[in-house]
Design a protein around this motif. Structure first.
Motif, PDB file in Angstrom:
ATOM      1  N   PHE A  40       0.669  -1.208   0.122  1.00  0.00           N
ATOM      2  CA  PHE A  40      -0.245  -0.243  -0.227  1.00  0.00           C
ATOM      3  C   PHE A  40       0.848   0.970   0.343  1.00  0.00           C
ATOM      4  CE2 PHE A  40      -3.183  -2.347   1.771  1.00  0.00           C
ATOM      5  CZ  PHE A  40      -4.156  -1.461   0.574  1.00  0.00           C
ATOM      6  N   GLY A  41       2.484   0.912   0.157  1.00  0.00           N
ATOM      7  CA  GLY A  41       2.598   1.999   0.644  1.00  0.00           C
ATOM      8  C   GLY A  41       3.257   2.839   1.282  1.00  0.00           C
ATOM      9  N   ILE A  42       2.417   2.008   2.447  1.00  0.00           N
ATOM     10  CA  ILE A  42       2.874   2.916   3.764  1.00  0.00           C
ATOM     11  C   ILE A  42       4.279   2.520   4.825  1.00  0.00           C
ATOM     12  CG2 ILE A  42       0.825   3.176   5.600  1.00  0.00           C
ATOM     13  CD1 ILE A  42      -1.377   1.886   3.741  1.00  0.00           C
ATOM     14  N   ARG A  43       4.432   3.588   5.486  1.00  0.00           N
ATOM     15  CA  ARG A  43       5.589   3.353   6.113  1.00  0.00           C
ATOM     16  C   ARG A  43       5.018   4.254   6.992  1.00  0.00           C
ATOM     17  NH1 ARG A  43       9.422   6.854   8.372  1.00  0.00           N
ATOM     18  NH2 ARG A  43       8.235   8.880   6.502  1.00  0.00           N
ATOM     19  N   ILE A  44       5.873   2.279   8.101  1.00  0.00           N
ATOM     20  CA  ILE A  44       4.924   2.954   9.404  1.00  0.00           C
ATOM     21  C   ILE A  44       6.368   3.196  10.720  1.00  0.00           C
ATOM     22  CG2 ILE A  44       4.272   1.463  11.801  1.00  0.00           C
ATOM     23  CD1 ILE A  44       2.769  -0.955   9.174  1.00  0.00           C
ATOM     24  N   GLU A  45       5.949   4.764  11.332  1.00  0.00           N
ATOM     25  CA  GLU A  45       6.133   4.843  12.835  1.00  0.00           C
ATOM     26  C   GLU A  45       5.406   4.548  13.996  1.00  0.00           C
ATOM     27  OE1 GLU A  45       7.175   9.089  12.476  1.00  0.00           O
ATOM     28  OE2 GLU A  45       8.186   8.956  10.151  1.00  0.00           O
ATOM     29  N   ALA A  46       6.278   4.137  14.596  1.00  0.00           N
ATOM     30  CA  ALA A  46       5.576   3.559  15.800  1.00  0.00           C
ATOM     31  C   ALA A  46       6.083   3.528  17.145  1.00  0.00           C
ATOM     32  CB  ALA A  46       5.069   1.768  15.716  1.00  0.00           C
ATOM     33  N   LYS A  47       5.443   4.031  18.155  1.00  0.00           N
ATOM     34  CA  LYS A  47       5.983   4.237  19.067  1.00  0.00           C
ATOM     35  C   LYS A  47       5.249   4.149  20.867  1.00  0.00           C
ATOM     36  CE  LYS A  47       4.762   9.396  19.373  1.00  0.00           C
ATOM     37  NZ  LYS A  47       5.138  11.329  19.313  1.00  0.00           N
ATOM     38  N   GLY A  48       6.020   4.259  21.466  1.00  0.00           N
ATOM     39  CA  GLY A  48       5.322   3.910  22.695  1.00  0.00           C
ATOM     40  C   GLY A  48       5.744   2.514  23.219  1.00  0.00           C
ATOM     41  N   MET A  49       4.792   2.436  24.377  1.00  0.00           N
ATOM     42  CA  MET A  49       4.781   0.568  24.857  1.00  0.00           C
ATOM     43  C   MET A  49       3.774  -0.228  25.180  1.00  0.00           C
ATOM     44  SD  MET A  49       8.091   0.447  25.873  1.00  0.00           S
ATOM     45  CE  MET A  49       7.720  -1.508  26.791  1.00  0.00           C
ATOM     46  N   PRO A  50       3.844  -1.117  23.984  1.00  0.00           N
ATOM     47  CA  PRO A  50       3.050  -2.016  23.684  1.00  0.00           C
ATOM     48  C   PRO A  50       2.039  -2.841  25.368  1.00  0.00           C
ATOM     49  CG  PRO A  50       4.636  -3.205  22.775  1.00  0.00           C
ATOM     50  CD  PRO A  50       4.951  -1.934  23.127  1.00  0.00           C
ATOM     51  N   PRO A  51       1.205  -3.674  25.438  1.00  0.00           N
ATOM     52  CA  PRO A  51       0.603  -4.182  26.287  1.00  0.00           C
ATOM     53  C   PRO A  51       1.376  -5.559  27.019  1.00  0.00           C
ATOM     54  CG  PRO A  51      -0.679  -4.441  24.720  1.00  0.00           C
ATOM     55  CD  PRO A  51       0.301  -3.781  23.964  1.00  0.00           C
ATOM     56  N   SER A  52       2.177  -5.203  28.008  1.00  0.00           N
ATOM     57  CA  SER A  52       3.087  -6.155  28.799  1.00  0.00           C
ATOM     58  C   SER A  52       2.208  -7.609  29.070  1.00  0.00           C
ATOM     59  CB  SER A  52       3.784  -6.071  29.350  1.00  0.00           C
ATOM     60  OG  SER A  52       3.125  -4.828  30.744  1.00  0.00           O
ATOM     61  N   GLU A  53       0.774  -7.425  29.681  1.00  0.00           N
ATOM     62  CA  GLU A  53       0.186  -8.435  30.800  1.00  0.00           C
ATOM     63  C   GLU A  53      -1.218  -8.852  29.091  1.00  0.00           C
ATOM     64  OE1 GLU A  53      -2.198  -6.568  33.752  1.00  0.00           O
ATOM     65  OE2 GLU A  53      -1.707  -4.552  32.108  1.00  0.00           O
ATOM     66  N   ALA A  54      -1.588 -10.287  29.581  1.00  0.00           N
ATOM     67  CA  ALA A  54      -2.409 -10.781  29.192  1.00  0.00           C
ATOM     68  C   ALA A  54      -3.887 -11.723  30.026  1.00  0.00           C
ATOM     69  CB  ALA A  54      -2.006 -11.646  27.904  1.00  0.00           C
ATOM     70  N   PRO A  55      -4.725 -11.004  29.708  1.00  0.00           N
ATOM     71  CA  PRO A  55      -5.263 -10.701  28.521  1.00  0.00           C
ATOM     72  C   PRO A  55      -5.553  -9.210  28.850  1.00  0.00           C
ATOM     73  CG  PRO A  55      -7.097 -11.226  30.588  1.00  0.00           C
ATOM     74  CD  PRO A  55      -5.994 -12.023  31.306  1.00  0.00           C
ATOM     75  N   VAL A 195       2.369   7.947   5.467  1.00  0.00           N
ATOM     76  CA  VAL A 195       3.132   7.039   6.860  1.00  0.00           C
ATOM     77  C   VAL A 195       2.082   7.069   7.632  1.00  0.00           C
ATOM     78  CG1 VAL A 195       4.860   7.568   8.603  1.00  0.00           C
ATOM     79  CG2 VAL A 195       5.055   8.779   6.474  1.00  0.00           C
ATOM     80  N   ALA A 196       2.425   6.035   8.330  1.00  0.00           N
ATOM     81  CA  ALA A 196       1.134   5.727   9.418  1.00  0.00           C
ATOM     82  C   ALA A 196       2.216   5.812  10.398  1.00  0.00           C
ATOM     83  CB  ALA A 196       0.722   4.174   9.098  1.00  0.00           C
ATOM     84  N   TYR A 197       1.214   7.527  11.353  1.00  0.00           N
ATOM     85  CA  TYR A 197       1.310   7.226  12.765  1.00  0.00           C
ATOM     86  C   TYR A 197       0.805   6.289  14.169  1.00  0.00           C
ATOM     87  CZ  TYR A 197       3.510  10.795  10.341  1.00  0.00           C
ATOM     88  OH  TYR A 197       4.025  11.519   8.988  1.00  0.00           O
ATOM     89  N   PHE A 198       1.463   5.614  14.812  1.00  0.00           N
ATOM     90  CA  PHE A 198       0.964   4.731  15.977  1.00  0.00           C
ATOM     91  C   PHE A 198       1.829   4.987  17.643  1.00  0.00           C
ATOM     92  CE2 PHE A 198       0.027   0.742  18.555  1.00  0.00           C
ATOM     93  CZ  PHE A 198      -1.280   0.959  18.237  1.00  0.00           C
ATOM     94  N   GLU A 199       0.961   5.466  18.023  1.00  0.00           N
ATOM     95  CA  GLU A 199       1.040   5.571  19.084  1.00  0.00           C
ATOM     96  C   GLU A 199       0.683   4.888  20.712  1.00  0.00           C
ATOM     97  OE1 GLU A 199       2.179   9.320  22.418  1.00  0.00           O
ATOM     98  OE2 GLU A 199       1.406   9.399  20.387  1.00  0.00           O
ATOM     99  N   TRP A 200       1.291   3.931  21.607  1.00  0.00           N
ATOM    100  CA  TRP A 200       0.255   3.244  22.202  1.00  0.00           C
ATOM    101  C   TRP A 200       0.379   4.686  23.429  1.00  0.00           C
ATOM    102  CZ3 TRP A 200      -2.056  -1.698  22.167  1.00  0.00           C
ATOM    103  CH2 TRP A 200      -0.907  -1.947  21.098  1.00  0.00           C
ATOM    104  N   LEU A 201      -0.634   4.204  24.532  1.00  0.00           N
ATOM    105  CA  LEU A 201      -1.233   5.143  25.249  1.00  0.00           C
ATOM    106  C   LEU A 201      -1.580   4.709  26.369  1.00  0.00           C
ATOM    107  CD1 LEU A 201      -4.210   7.257  23.114  1.00  0.00           C
ATOM    108  CD2 LEU A 201      -1.428   8.332  23.159  1.00  0.00           C
TER     109      LEU A 201
END
Length: 228
Positions: A40-55, A195-201
């Motif tokens: 799709f021609g999308i570059r991804i920029e991600a920041k923040g910490m993903p969930p470390s627990e489950a569920p 560009v897709a800007y993804f951020e964990w909150l």
């Protein structure tokens, strides 16, 4: 049209690979998502910490079907909630089942039964389940979020992890209103330098579902506005 056909063909290839003995579904999910983002021609920029627990229940804004691809690329552990009808779609349905998508009947009148089904999947499989509480795609997340998943989070003491996603070409990447799938895909392919800007909150522990659904929505909107 050709590029769109390639997207579906490559998805079918990954689906078939998932049936191989000893197939690593998690690795295939990430590989599929990263390849589709590139196509799709999308570059991804991600920041923040993903969930470390489950569920955990993962919630955020919803702009496009592309959001699912981006989420899987940055966090392949994620699973999704989808309406039952999606399971019957060619290619998409079998693929969704292979990645542990939870299908729910939106016409089911017994909402308590649906919630128990969702909670059971979360608890039994230690799922990291992503949902879009807006219930629809939108550019602005102005409407109140549905509180159902927040009620599940409260009742079963499941944490809620928020995220926000945005695109450098918001309207070209959005799938909203009366958009046609093939026409919209052509629009995505045409736009350059995406560009897709993804951020964990933050992570939230829900005690008041209705109030905190709005609190989390406002946190996501604030993150979107900071970036604008």
């Amino acid at each position: 049209m050709f590029k769109a056909a390639i997207i579906f063909f490559r998805t079918l290839c990954y689906l078939l690979r998932s049936y191989f003995p000893k197939a690593n579904i998690l690795a295939l999910k990430k590989e599929w998502a990263e390849e589709l983002a590139r196509r799709f021609g999308i570059r991804i920029e991600a920041k923040g910490m993903p969930p470390s627990e489950a569920p955990v229940i993962i919630v955020g804004n919803h702009i496009s079907y592309l959001d699912i691809i981006i989420l899987m690329a940055v966090h392949p552990q994620v699973t999704f909630l989808a309406k039952k009808e999606v399971g019957e779609w060619p290619i998409i349905g079998p693929t969704a089942r292979r990645v542990d998508t939870l299908f729910v009947n939106r016409t089911e009148k017994n909402k308590a039964q649906v919630r128990r089904q969702i909670a059971q999947q979360l608890l039994d499989k230690k799922s990291q389940l992503a949902v879009f509480p807006s219930g629809t795609t939108t550019l602005h997340e102005e409407l109140p979020w549905k509180k159902g998943m927040f009620e599940i989070a409260q009742e079963y003491s499941i944490p809620v992890k928020a995220f926000k996603i945005s695109y450098s070409h918001p309207r070209e990447c959005a799938y909203i209103g009366e958009d046609n799938m093939l026409e919209q895909m052509a629009q995505v392919f045409k736009a350059q330098g995406k560009v897709a800007y993804f951020e964990w909150l933050d992570t939230f522990h829900i005690t008041s579902p209705e109030e905190e659904a709005e609190t989390v929505r406002k946190a996501v909107v604030a993150a979107l506005q900071r970036e604008a």
